[in-house]
Design an enzyme around this catalytic site. Structure first.
Site, mmCIF file in Angstrom:
data_model
loop_
_atom_site.group_PDB
_atom_site.id
_atom_site.type_symbol
_atom_site.label_atom_id
_atom_site.label_comp_id
_atom_site.label_asym_id
_atom_site.label_seq_id
_atom_site.Cartn_x
_atom_site.Cartn_y
_atom_site.Cartn_z
ATOM 1 N N ASN A 100 0.874 -1.180 0.000
ATOM 2 C CA ASN A 100 0.000 0.000 0.000
ATOM 3 C C ASN A 100 0.907 1.224 0.000
ATOM 4 O OD1 ASN A 100 -1.888 1.973 0.383
ATOM 5 N ND2 ASN A 100 -2.278 1.490 2.545
ATOM 6 N N LYS A 141 0.090 4.242 -0.318
ATOM 7 C CA LYS A 141 -0.573 5.447 0.222
ATOM 8 C C LYS A 141 -0.292 6.640 -0.704
ATOM 9 C CE LYS A 141 0.214 3.495 4.754
ATOM 10 N NZ LYS A 141 0.103 3.643 6.179
ATOM 11 N N HIS A 162 -9.455 1.093 4.819
ATOM 12 C CA HIS A 162 -8.191 1.355 5.516
ATOM 13 C C HIS A 162 -8.466 2.337 6.656
ATOM 14 C CE1 HIS A 162 -4.082 2.532 6.357
ATOM 15 N NE2 HIS A 162 -3.692 1.462 5.694
ATOM 16 N N GLU A 175 -6.864 4.758 7.692
ATOM 17 C CA GLU A 175 -6.629 6.170 7.354
ATOM 18 C C GLU A 175 -7.838 6.762 6.633
ATOM 19 O OE1 GLU A 175 -2.891 5.573 5.354
ATOM 20 O OE2 GLU A 175 -2.006 4.963 7.268
ATOM 21 N N GLU A 202 -5.624 -5.055 10.400
ATOM 22 C CA GLU A 202 -4.602 -4.036 10.614
ATOM 23 C C GLU A 202 -4.867 -3.290 11.920
ATOM 24 O OE1 GLU A 202 -2.600 -2.884 6.708
ATOM 25 O OE2 GLU A 202 -4.247 -1.507 7.026
ATOM 26 N N GLY A 235 2.321 2.039 10.716
ATOM 27 C CA GLY A 235 3.268 3.142 10.574
ATOM 28 C C GLY A 235 3.944 3.540 11.874
ATOM 29 N N SER A 280 3.252 -2.400 10.301
ATOM 30 C CA SER A 280 4.711 -2.444 10.457
ATOM 31 C C SER A 280 5.311 -3.810 10.123
ATOM 32 C CB SER A 280 5.113 -1.994 11.870
ATOM 33 O OG SER A 280 4.711 -0.656 12.089
ATOM 34 N N GLY A 331 4.852 1.153 4.666
ATOM 35 C CA GLY A 331 6.197 1.733 4.530
ATOM 36 C C GLY A 331 7.195 0.842 3.816
HETATM 37 C C1 PEP Z 1 -0.738 0.048 5.808
HETATM 38 O O1 PEP Z 1 -0.585 1.067 5.180
HETATM 39 O O2 PEP Z 1 -1.756 -0.623 5.595
HETATM 40 C C2 PEP Z 1 0.282 -0.353 6.772
HETATM 41 C C3 PEP Z 1 0.108 -1.474 7.427
HETATM 42 O O3 PEP Z 1 1.357 0.473 6.930
HETATM 43 P P1 PEP Z 1 2.771 0.106 7.627
HETATM 44 O O4 PEP Z 1 3.212 -1.206 7.041
HETATM 45 O O5 PEP Z 1 3.676 1.224 7.267
HETATM 46 O O6 PEP Z 1 2.522 -0.019 9.093
#
Ligand code: PEP
Length: 259
Positions: A11, A13, A104, A106, A176, A182, A222, A244
């Site tokens: 992802n 983003k 998501h 966000e 998640e 993040g 993460s 990330g």
């Molecule tokens: C995500 O964007 O769905 C995510 C899990 O981000 P990260 O891996 O950076 O925690």
């Protein structure tokens, strides 16, 4: 016996200019030819067509079909019309998009997407032939209050469980936990396994054992090269949704190779 896809989904983003994104995908195509897992790239809208073209040309010239599939990060639930700044499922389909990330945290937080809105998006996407990667997961406050299973159960009930069995069988779920996205803080493999098992049980109660056993449930939060193997080796963790670490070819390829 279950027949679940193992998936490494990225992802991006709101990251990468067009040329940066194209460079990354060229490298990923080159380095994932032998992979066992399916790779899905959740890219910004402007990248969709360019990435689709790269995948198609790799398939026609490489002698080996690329395992990379294309995902959008959002879609609207209406067919078309006066929704400035939005994107329709038909538009996504017209450039070869096969998946869409929905729900998501966000988008739930910054764009106030409710379970009700998500239920409409999910239904519309599936009716057109795009598979949702449906995200669910609790905040730290909810986890500390030990009501995370009920919270996620409610997200599934309101966002997904209105679907018919046939429609639901197209869905990929991403668990998640918001406290792990993040933040560099990852759920332990045991925490991830425990929630994934709860989710699979909820699916089984609603749609039966076959559907539950065949639904891919990804972990997100993460995921990095040094924790992916332990997470992906849990029996109910079928891969990851990676933010990330999907922005860097070395990291993402290492995660893809962790299955
Ligand atoms: C995500 O964007 O769905 C995510 C899990 O981000 P990260 O891996 O950076 O925690």
């Amino acid at each position: 016996m279950e027949n679940r896809l193992q998936i490494a989904a990225g992802n991006w983003k709101m990251n990468k200019t067009y040329s940066e994104g194209i460079e990354l995908v060229k490298e990923l195509i080159e380095r994932t030819k032998e992979g066992r897992a399916m790779v899905i790239l959740g890219v910004p809208f402007i990248h969709l067509k360019g990435v689709a073209d790269l995948i198609a040309s790799a398939d026609s010239t490489g002698g080996q079909t690329s395992s990379i599939k294309l995902a959008a990060q959002n879609c609207h639930y209406e067919e078309k019309g006066a929704f400035t700044g939005e994107i329709s499922v038909d538009m996504l389909l017209s450039v070869g998009t096969e998946y869409v990330i929905l729900g998501h945290s966000e988008r739930r937080e910054h764009f106030k997407e409710s379970n009700e809105i998500l239920s409409k998006k999910v239904e519309h996407a599936i009716s057109k032939g795009i598979a949702p990667i449906f995200c669910c997961g609790e905040s730290l406050r909810i986890r500390k209050a030990k009501i995370h299973v009920d919270f996620v159960s409610n997200q599934l009930n309101e966002g997904l469980f209105h679907l018919s069995k046939e429609a639901f069988s197209k869905v990929v779920i991403a668990y998640e936990p918001i406290w792990a996205i993040g933040t560099g803080e990852t759920a332990t493999p045991e925490q991830a396994q425990s929630m994934h098992k709860e989710i699979r049980t909820l699916i089984e109660r609603k749609y039966g054992k076959d559907v539950a056993q065949n639904t891919s449930i990804l972990y997100g939060g993460s995921v990095k090269p040094d924790n992916a193997k332990d997470l992906f080796s849990q029996p109910d963790v079928d891969g990851g949704l990676v933010g990330g670490a999907s922005l860097n070819a070395d990291d993402f390829v290492a995660i893809i190779n962790s299955f």
